[in-house]
Write an enzyme that holds these catalytic residues in place. Sequence first.
Site, PDB file in Angstrom:
ATOM      1  N   LYS A 127       2.894  35.565 -27.405  1.00  0.00           N
ATOM      2  CA  LYS A 127       3.399  34.487 -28.267  1.00  0.00           C
ATOM      3  C   LYS A 127       2.587  33.203 -28.151  1.00  0.00           C
ATOM      4  O   LYS A 127       2.549  32.402 -29.094  1.00  0.00           O
ATOM      5  CB  LYS A 127       4.852  34.183 -27.919  1.00  0.00           C
ATOM      6  CG  LYS A 127       5.788  35.365 -28.010  1.00  0.00           C
ATOM      7  CD  LYS A 127       7.133  35.031 -27.398  1.00  0.00           C
ATOM      8  CE  LYS A 127       7.996  36.261 -27.251  1.00  0.00           C
ATOM      9  NZ  LYS A 127       7.443  37.233 -26.270  1.00  0.00           N
ATOM     10  N   VAL A 146       7.664  38.548 -31.887  1.00  0.00           N
ATOM     11  CA  VAL A 146       9.010  38.058 -32.207  1.00  0.00           C
ATOM     12  C   VAL A 146      10.072  39.126 -31.984  1.00  0.00           C
ATOM     13  O   VAL A 146      11.036  38.902 -31.269  1.00  0.00           O
ATOM     14  CB  VAL A 146       9.069  37.526 -33.647  1.00  0.00           C
ATOM     15  CG1 VAL A 146      10.508  37.233 -34.068  1.00  0.00           C
ATOM     16  CG2 VAL A 146       8.224  36.272 -33.778  1.00  0.00           C
ATOM     17  N   ASP A 195      10.679  31.067 -24.263  1.00  0.00           N
ATOM     18  CA  ASP A 195      10.243  32.269 -24.974  1.00  0.00           C
ATOM     19  C   ASP A 195      10.896  32.353 -26.354  1.00  0.00           C
ATOM     20  O   ASP A 195      10.240  32.683 -27.344  1.00  0.00           O
ATOM     21  CB  ASP A 195      10.582  33.511 -24.136  1.00  0.00           C
ATOM     22  CG  ASP A 195       9.942  34.764 -24.683  1.00  0.00           C
ATOM     23  OD1 ASP A 195       8.704  34.849 -24.678  1.00  0.00           O
ATOM     24  OD2 ASP A 195      10.673  35.673 -25.123  1.00  0.00           O
ATOM     25  N   ALA A 233       9.631  42.491 -30.902  1.00  0.00           N
ATOM     26  CA  ALA A 233       9.145  43.713 -30.245  1.00  0.00           C
ATOM     27  C   ALA A 233       8.769  44.725 -31.328  1.00  0.00           C
ATOM     28  O   ALA A 233       7.869  44.469 -32.120  1.00  0.00           O
ATOM     29  CB  ALA A 233      10.170  44.255 -29.260  1.00  0.00           C
ATOM     30  N   LYS A 259       9.413  31.955 -30.426  1.00  0.00           N
ATOM     31  CA  LYS A 259       9.756  32.824 -31.550  1.00  0.00           C
ATOM     32  C   LYS A 259      10.263  32.009 -32.735  1.00  0.00           C
ATOM     33  O   LYS A 259       9.921  32.291 -33.885  1.00  0.00           O
ATOM     34  CB  LYS A 259      10.814  33.850 -31.121  1.00  0.00           C
ATOM     35  CG  LYS A 259      10.355  34.831 -30.058  1.00  0.00           C
ATOM     36  CD  LYS A 259      11.467  35.808 -29.725  1.00  0.00           C
ATOM     37  CE  LYS A 259      11.045  36.780 -28.635  1.00  0.00           C
ATOM     38  NZ  LYS A 259      12.089  37.789 -28.350  1.00  0.00           N
ATOM     39  N   GLU A 318       9.952  38.446 -19.175  1.00  0.00           N
ATOM     40  CA  GLU A 318       8.573  38.024 -19.039  1.00  0.00           C
ATOM     41  C   GLU A 318       8.163  38.154 -17.572  1.00  0.00           C
ATOM     42  O   GLU A 318       9.024  38.254 -16.689  1.00  0.00           O
ATOM     43  CB  GLU A 318       8.425  36.565 -19.497  1.00  0.00           C
ATOM     44  CG  GLU A 318       8.648  36.346 -20.984  1.00  0.00           C
ATOM     45  CD  GLU A 318       7.594  37.013 -21.838  1.00  0.00           C
ATOM     46  OE1 GLU A 318       6.387  36.860 -21.555  1.00  0.00           O
ATOM     47  OE2 GLU A 318       7.976  37.709 -22.802  1.00  0.00           O
TER      48      GLU A 318
END
Length: 358
Positions: free
Chosen positions: A114, A144, A213, A146, A217, A202
């Site tokens: 990302k 975003v 995270d 998977a 996204k 992560e």
Amino acid sequence: MRRLSVLLVGRGNVGGTFARQLTEALDRLEREGFEVRLCGVAARGALAIQPQGFGQETWQEGFEPCSGSSVRKALKALEGVRPLVLVDATADPEMSANYRHALDQGVHIVSCNKIPFSGPQSDFDALFDAARGHGLYVRHESTVGAGLPTLGTLRNLRQSGDTIEQISGCFSGTLNLLCAGLDTGKSFSSLLASATKNGFTEPDPREDLSGRDVARKVLILARLAGDSLEPGDVRCLPMVETDNSLPVDGFMTSLEPYDRVLGERSRRAARGGKVLRYIARAAPAEAGCELAEVSKDNPLARLTGPENVFVFTTRRYTVPLVINGPGAGPEVTAGGLFADLLEVGHGVADGVAREKQA
């Protein structure tokens, strides 16, 4: 015979799973007229190159120590191999500069990282301008959702003339897994340990817990929906405040205070007939993410595992379009990378125009 060569960056949970999925599929792809070769694997401090392609049993062999940038050295070693796709299965901030270098070398990009897509707006624009200028693909579906078709759906909506008004929901399979576990009375520390062990977080789980995270996204979705946003424009409230001064191992052994805080918050929500969910929204007027209480009859309350849900409200879809499914874990993330790779491969072979790829 369509041909495509691959340079994989990263051999951790996602990278290793991607390499396995790809090498297991080589014979099937060849029967379908598509020759894909895994020609290199670059990792931190190590590099393996095989221009003729690694097999299912050999891709983990032949690594040699590598000082400096293993990615740059791999690109140099494979400069005569084209078409070539760099598949980024890392969370490495340094990959942003490597993308521009790869594009300048005529190499396509497929990524689940990302960070290169969630920095300054000018860097995001420059990356895709460079790709278009070189006639190359950049695909990042797995950043975003998977393996969920989230960015592809968004791209198709916009290219067909729809206007995105809002995208909302639960954008983190990891945080939803933790929230759903809290619903059952399990301790936060046991839930986080299990999620980390099984590859649902992560590498540093504080990236998930901080909301950073999810905020990345949100930023990626908002930009692809047509908004111009900087990272600071996304309002991000953490699931829980964490101690970032500790190394990862030290953090993972000091979770008792979080058990108390989140356990009490979950019980308080339950007394009011609600549950905790980490919700997000990408919209021009409000882009952000936070831990919130939702009623038990809310569709988000029914999410029970590492699921994502993306709710698209658009000019056409006044009754929202919903994408729901597994949103975390090495198998689905690697599968998303694999799907992007094949899309690039077919586009390259067919000479499909790439002007609107972002």
